[in-house]
Design an enzyme around this catalytic site. Structure first.
Site, PDB file in Angstrom:
ATOM      1  N   ARG A  70     -18.351 -16.511 -28.283  1.00 31.76           N
ATOM      2  CA  ARG A  70     -19.786 -16.636 -28.682  1.00 31.76           C
ATOM      3  C   ARG A  70     -19.986 -16.327 -30.239  1.00 31.76           C
ATOM      4  O   ARG A  70     -19.162 -15.539 -30.597  1.00 31.76           O
ATOM      5  CB  ARG A  70     -20.890 -15.566 -27.674  1.00 31.76           C
ATOM      6  CG  ARG A  70     -20.980 -15.951 -26.346  1.00 31.76           C
ATOM      7  CD  ARG A  70     -22.190 -15.007 -25.986  1.00 31.76           C
ATOM      8  NE  ARG A  70     -21.525 -13.747 -25.654  1.00 31.76           N
ATOM      9  CZ  ARG A  70     -21.927 -12.641 -26.362  1.00 31.76           C
ATOM     10  NH1 ARG A  70     -22.929 -12.752 -27.458  1.00 31.76           N
ATOM     11  NH2 ARG A  70     -21.598 -11.515 -26.310  1.00 31.76           N
ATOM     12  N   TYR A 198     -17.040 -23.425 -25.964  1.00 28.91           N
ATOM     13  CA  TYR A 198     -16.568 -22.142 -25.537  1.00 28.91           C
ATOM     14  C   TYR A 198     -17.636 -21.752 -24.526  1.00 28.91           C
ATOM     15  O   TYR A 198     -19.149 -21.903 -24.610  1.00 28.91           O
ATOM     16  CB  TYR A 198     -16.560 -21.067 -26.639  1.00 28.91           C
ATOM     17  CG  TYR A 198     -16.618 -19.578 -26.045  1.00 28.91           C
ATOM     18  CD1 TYR A 198     -15.409 -19.147 -25.449  1.00 28.91           C
ATOM     19  CD2 TYR A 198     -17.380 -18.826 -25.703  1.00 28.91           C
ATOM     20  CE1 TYR A 198     -15.324 -18.003 -24.684  1.00 28.91           C
ATOM     21  CE2 TYR A 198     -17.640 -17.645 -25.073  1.00 28.91           C
ATOM     22  CZ  TYR A 198     -16.291 -17.197 -24.626  1.00 28.91           C
ATOM     23  OH  TYR A 198     -16.474 -15.988 -23.995  1.00 28.91           O
ATOM     24  N   LYS A 207     -25.958 -17.611 -20.621  1.00 27.87           N
ATOM     25  CA  LYS A 207     -26.672 -16.719 -21.449  1.00 27.87           C
ATOM     26  C   LYS A 207     -27.775 -17.621 -22.227  1.00 27.87           C
ATOM     27  O   LYS A 207     -28.744 -16.770 -22.470  1.00 27.87           O
ATOM     28  CB  LYS A 207     -25.651 -16.195 -22.672  1.00 27.87           C
ATOM     29  CG  LYS A 207     -24.187 -15.836 -22.321  1.00 27.87           C
ATOM     30  CD  LYS A 207     -24.491 -14.236 -21.707  1.00 27.87           C
ATOM     31  CE  LYS A 207     -23.327 -13.426 -21.439  1.00 27.87           C
ATOM     32  NZ  LYS A 207     -23.489 -12.415 -20.709  1.00 27.87           N
ATOM     33  N   HIS A 227     -29.393  -8.437 -18.576  1.00 23.23           N
ATOM     34  CA  HIS A 227     -27.872  -8.550 -18.877  1.00 23.23           C
ATOM     35  C   HIS A 227     -27.444  -7.417 -17.945  1.00 23.23           C
ATOM     36  O   HIS A 227     -26.799  -6.500 -18.333  1.00 23.23           O
ATOM     37  CB  HIS A 227     -27.621  -8.227 -20.070  1.00 23.23           C
ATOM     38  CG  HIS A 227     -26.088  -8.694 -20.645  1.00 23.23           C
ATOM     39  ND1 HIS A 227     -25.441  -8.032 -21.520  1.00 23.23           N
ATOM     40  CD2 HIS A 227     -25.383  -9.353 -20.145  1.00 23.23           C
ATOM     41  CE1 HIS A 227     -24.207  -8.544 -21.723  1.00 23.23           C
ATOM     42  NE2 HIS A 227     -24.034  -9.360 -20.556  1.00 23.23           N
ATOM     43  N   SER A 249     -20.881  -5.511 -24.252  1.00 24.61           N
ATOM     44  CA  SER A 249     -19.597  -5.708 -23.838  1.00 24.61           C
ATOM     45  C   SER A 249     -18.392  -4.503 -24.102  1.00 24.61           C
ATOM     46  O   SER A 249     -18.706  -3.693 -24.804  1.00 24.61           O
ATOM     47  CB  SER A 249     -19.243  -6.879 -24.939  1.00 24.61           C
ATOM     48  OG  SER A 249     -20.087  -7.841 -24.781  1.00 24.61           O
ATOM     49  N   CYS A 251     -17.528  -2.621 -21.527  1.00 23.81           N
ATOM     50  CA  CYS A 251     -17.508  -1.253 -21.032  1.00 23.81           C
ATOM     51  C   CYS A 251     -17.549  -1.547 -19.347  1.00 23.81           C
ATOM     52  O   CYS A 251     -17.746  -0.503 -18.625  1.00 23.81           O
ATOM     53  CB  CYS A 251     -19.173  -1.025 -21.009  1.00 23.81           C
ATOM     54  SG  CYS A 251     -19.519  -0.465 -22.789  1.00 23.81           S
ATOM     55  N   ASP A 276     -23.003 -10.172 -14.027  1.00 24.33           N
ATOM     56  CA  ASP A 276     -23.348 -10.293 -15.236  1.00 24.33           C
ATOM     57  C   ASP A 276     -25.130 -10.410 -15.804  1.00 24.33           C
ATOM     58  O   ASP A 276     -25.598  -9.999 -16.491  1.00 24.33           O
ATOM     59  CB  ASP A 276     -22.869 -11.548 -16.143  1.00 24.33           C
ATOM     60  CG  ASP A 276     -22.823 -11.465 -17.684  1.00 24.33           C
ATOM     61  OD1 ASP A 276     -22.598 -10.726 -18.228  1.00 24.33           O
ATOM     62  OD2 ASP A 276     -23.118 -12.464 -18.240  1.00 24.33           O
ATOM     63  N   ASN A 363     -10.003 -12.477 -25.492  1.00 27.07           N
ATOM     64  CA  ASN A 363     -11.171 -13.012 -25.217  1.00 27.07           C
ATOM     65  C   ASN A 363     -10.963 -14.060 -23.938  1.00 27.07           C
ATOM     66  O   ASN A 363     -11.763 -14.878 -23.750  1.00 27.07           O
ATOM     67  CB  ASN A 363     -12.282 -13.498 -26.248  1.00 27.07           C
ATOM     68  CG  ASN A 363     -13.640 -13.733 -25.477  1.00 27.07           C
ATOM     69  OD1 ASN A 363     -13.987 -12.840 -24.222  1.00 27.07           O
ATOM     70  ND2 ASN A 363     -14.532 -14.638 -25.803  1.00 27.07           N
ATOM     71  N   ARG A 365     -10.398 -16.025 -20.752  1.00 24.83           N
ATOM     72  CA  ARG A 365     -11.302 -15.884 -19.513  1.00 24.83           C
ATOM     73  C   ARG A 365     -10.876 -16.604 -18.288  1.00 24.83           C
ATOM     74  O   ARG A 365     -10.067 -17.529 -18.334  1.00 24.83           O
ATOM     75  CB  ARG A 365     -12.680 -16.593 -19.897  1.00 24.83           C
ATOM     76  CG  ARG A 365     -13.458 -16.088 -21.023  1.00 24.83           C
ATOM     77  CD  ARG A 365     -14.083 -14.793 -20.779  1.00 24.83           C
ATOM     78  NE  ARG A 365     -14.756 -14.106 -21.833  1.00 24.83           N
ATOM     79  CZ  ARG A 365     -15.871 -13.418 -21.688  1.00 24.83           C
ATOM     80  NH1 ARG A 365     -16.677 -13.312 -20.639  1.00 24.83           N
ATOM     81  NH2 ARG A 365     -16.261 -12.704 -22.592  1.00 24.83           N
ATOM     82  N   ARG A 396     -20.333   2.822 -24.328  1.00 30.99           N
ATOM     83  CA  ARG A 396     -19.136   3.602 -24.746  1.00 30.99           C
ATOM     84  C   ARG A 396     -19.353   4.653 -25.765  1.00 30.99           C
ATOM     85  O   ARG A 396     -19.442   4.147 -26.897  1.00 30.99           O
ATOM     86  CB  ARG A 396     -18.410   2.482 -24.925  1.00 30.99           C
ATOM     87  CG  ARG A 396     -16.610   2.826 -25.317  1.00 30.99           C
ATOM     88  CD  ARG A 396     -15.872   1.726 -25.817  1.00 30.99           C
ATOM     89  NE  ARG A 396     -15.536   0.937 -24.766  1.00 30.99           N
ATOM     90  CZ  ARG A 396     -14.465   1.154 -24.215  1.00 30.99           C
ATOM     91  NH1 ARG A 396     -13.373   1.830 -24.374  1.00 30.99           N
ATOM     92  NH2 ARG A 396     -14.017   0.395 -23.100  1.00 30.99           N
TER      93      ARG A 396
HETATM   94  C1  OXD Z   1     -20.823 -11.108 -22.525  1.00 30.13           C
HETATM   95  C2  OXD Z   1     -20.212 -11.988 -21.701  1.00 30.13           C
HETATM   96  O1  OXD Z   1     -20.106 -11.322 -23.676  1.00 30.13           O
HETATM   97  O2  OXD Z   1     -20.622 -12.026 -20.579  1.00 30.13           O
HETATM   98  O3  OXD Z   1     -21.733 -10.364 -22.505  1.00 30.13           O
HETATM   99  O4  OXD Z   1     -19.365 -13.002 -21.697  1.00 30.13           O
HETATM  100 MN    MN Z   2     -22.295 -10.633 -20.109  1.00 27.90          MN
END
Ligand code: OXD
Ligand code: MN
Length: 580
Positions: A70, A198, A207, A227, A249, A251, A276, A363, A365, A396
């Protein structure tokens, strides 16, 4: 196919006229259509077939190396006024933003197919679901939307019935980072995304719609778009409590949503609703109920193995699109900490050389339908959602935040959420171990001014006397040598169990300036290699450190100026006083 809803057919015609695609294709959401999309992408090299014996119907997509995450600095909320977007968002005046995007989109689909993707976020028959239509020139996006959302003919029927939908226009453009923007127009319920393929930038249901635009809609309509993962915990007597949990993110949100109970808690079962996003409404009795607007997972692959997340590991053995993982000699997908096999080719398609860094992108996926999750809850399809017993925030933090504490009431809980902060990890670029403020884990996703968002959260206590209790957890406390004090993963259920016992009023607590803490004996640690000192350390509040923390929180809140609700500042003052 087309539609009898002229607002939709006219809009598609207008976008097609401007972008000039060679073809227009309306997605129907059938399995056969998905297979056709995959076949086309195999032919165009947008997908690579993985070992079909070991990983049936699994494919690999390699992104442009500049397009792997992102892009928060290129993501804008274009509300009418800058103040409405708030200091938490990038802002551009809507007219200027639209003009710039229109210039990018002009003729950008020549030689390409324009896919029309009607989708429904949430169960098709749920009053809480909301629909959208994404227009895209990417078959990869269409295929991912098939796995992640309820899309196609049934969604279109609902859109025709509702008569309204969120508009999303996406083009991969030239994948040029200089011509890449993700623009949200909350007042028009419109998203325009250009120059990235992406996930979070291109799968607009996730998102962009389900958080940024939906949070704005939720504020005007009196609900919450968060979220948060949603998980059900069934005790050995067959009673289930549902929790919604927000973490920044890195965690372990997906791991928590799919947790496997440890041996010492045999008889407990975990049910995943979502990993999510949660949309939460008050029902007529004042009970907060949640649905997961998504129908699939777009999870981080590295670190997924049979110990960290056995359910996710099993779920991605078939029917999965992998993005930016490495491959082995046998053409199996490979990632760091998979604990099986060796990488032969890295995520960019080069022969793997350990000197050039990780084999899979940090990252990288997986995209997979939630149906393949062995712990997927039957209630994920329930139109009325599930009743939420507790809301949990976490971050965290090496020091400071105890393993678990409970907010004293709703308003205090809103402050706890607004104060969420987390230390950066090696998975993201930049310095490691830096504390970042991430209120409600919504920093990159709240589609309006955080100050107004906190006021919206606070307003829920005027509308219900039976709101869920709010908790804060920290699985990441470390000793001075950097060793984790708490084992984490499945063992986190021991902490969640205390939360449920508190909700059921079956267990007491110790009052502290920052909230209620468990009595040492109430967190069951049987079978864990933890001595009493460690448990004590995990559950103590250091007033010195907390005074500093409260100062930082106040400085952060003050960045939002006059709009910050007085009630939130009063909650802050109460804690400062209790600490002094
Ligand atoms: C984030 C995702 O970055 O879910 O929160 O990809
Ligand atoms: Mn997320």
């Amino acid at each position: 196919m087309t539609t009898r809803l002229s607002a939709l057919s006219d809009w598609v015609a207008e976008i097609a006229k401007h972008t000039q695609p060679d073809n227009i294709y309306w997605c129907q959401g059938t399995d056969r259509e998905y297979r056709d999309l995959v076949r086309q992408m195999l032919e165009s090299d947008d997908l690579i077939e993985l070992n079909q014996e070991h990983y049936p119907r699994c494919y690999l997509h390699r992104s442009n190396p500049t397009d792997v995450a992102r892009v928060e600095h290129l993501t804008y909320v274009c509300s009418k006024s800058k103040q409405d977007a708030g200091p938490n968002n990038n802002w551009m005046a809507p007219k200027a933003a639209k003009q710039m995007m229109q210039n990018f989109f002009k003729g950008c689909m020549r030689g390409r197919t324009l896919y029309v993707i009607p989708y429904c976020m949430g169960p098709l028959d749920s009053p809480y679901a909301r629909c959208g239509v994404e227009i895209t020139d990417s078959a990869y996006v269409a295929a991912n939307m098939y796995l992640m959302t309820r899309m196609g003919t049934d969604a279109l029927k609902r859109i025709e019935k509702d008569g309204s939908f969120i508009k999303g226009v996406h083009s991969i453009g030239e994948l040029d980072p200089e011509r890449r923007y993700i623009m949200h127009f909350p007042d028009e319920l419109l998203i325009m995304s250009y120059g990235s393929g992406y996930g979070g930038n291109a799968l607009l249901g996730k998102k962009c719609h389900a958080l940024r635009i939906a949070s704005h809609q939720a504020r005007t309509e009196g609900w919450l778009a968060e979220h948060m993962l949603i998980v059900g915990l069934e005790n050995p007597d067959g009673e289930t409590h549902y929790l919604a949990c927000a973490f920044p993110s890195a965690c372990g949100k997906t791991n928590l949503a799919m947790l496997i109970p440890p041996e010492s808690l045999a008889g407990w079962k975990i049910w995943t609703l979502g990993d999510d996003i949660a949309w939460m409404h008050l029902d007529e009795q004042g009970q907060l109920r949640a649905i997961n607007p998504e129908a699939g997972l777009f999870g981080v692959v590295p670190g997924t193995n049979l110990n960290t997340n056995p359910n996710a590991y099993k779920m991605i053995q078939a029917e999965t699109i992998f993005t930016n993982v490495a491959v082995t000699k046998e053409n199996d997908p490979w990632w760091e900490d998979k604990n099986v096999g060796e990488p032969a080719v890295d995520w960019q398609g080069n022969l793997y050389d350990p000197k050039t860094g990780a084999a899979a992108h940090p990252n990288s996926r997986f995209t997979v339908s939630a149906k393949h999750n062995p712990s997927y809850s039957k209630l994920a399809e329930a139109p009325e959602g599930v009743p939420i017993s507790a809301l949990i925030f976490g971050g965290r933090r090496r020091e400071l935040a105890p393993l678990i504490y409970q907010a004293k009431d709703w308003a205090h809980g809103v402050l706890v959420g607004a104060s969420v902060a987390s230390e950066t990890t090696a998975a993201a670029t930049g310095e490691v171990g830096v504390v970042r403020r991430d209120p409600m884990a919504m920093k990159p996703f709240c589609g309006y001014n955080f100050a107004d968002y906190w006021a919206h959260w606070l307003s829920f206590s005027d509308r219900s006397g039976s709101l869920p209790s709010i908790f804060h957890v920290n699985w990441f406390r470390q000793d001075t040598q950097g060793n984790f004090l708490w084992p984490g993963f499945g063992e986190n259920l021991r902490v969640l169990r205390w939360i449920i016992e508190r909700c059921e009023k079956r267990v007491g607590a110790v009052e502290s300036p920052i909230g209620y803490l468990p009595k040492l004996e109430d967190i069951d640690c049987t079978g864990l290699d933890l001595n009493k000192d460690t448990i004590e350390q995990l559950l103590t509040v250091n007033p010195e450190q907390w005074r500093v923390e409260m100062r930082h929180i106040r400085e952060y809140l003050d960045e939002f100026g006059e709009r910050v609700p007085k009630q939130l500042l009063a909650e802050h003052d109460k804690i400062v006083q209790a600490l002094s």
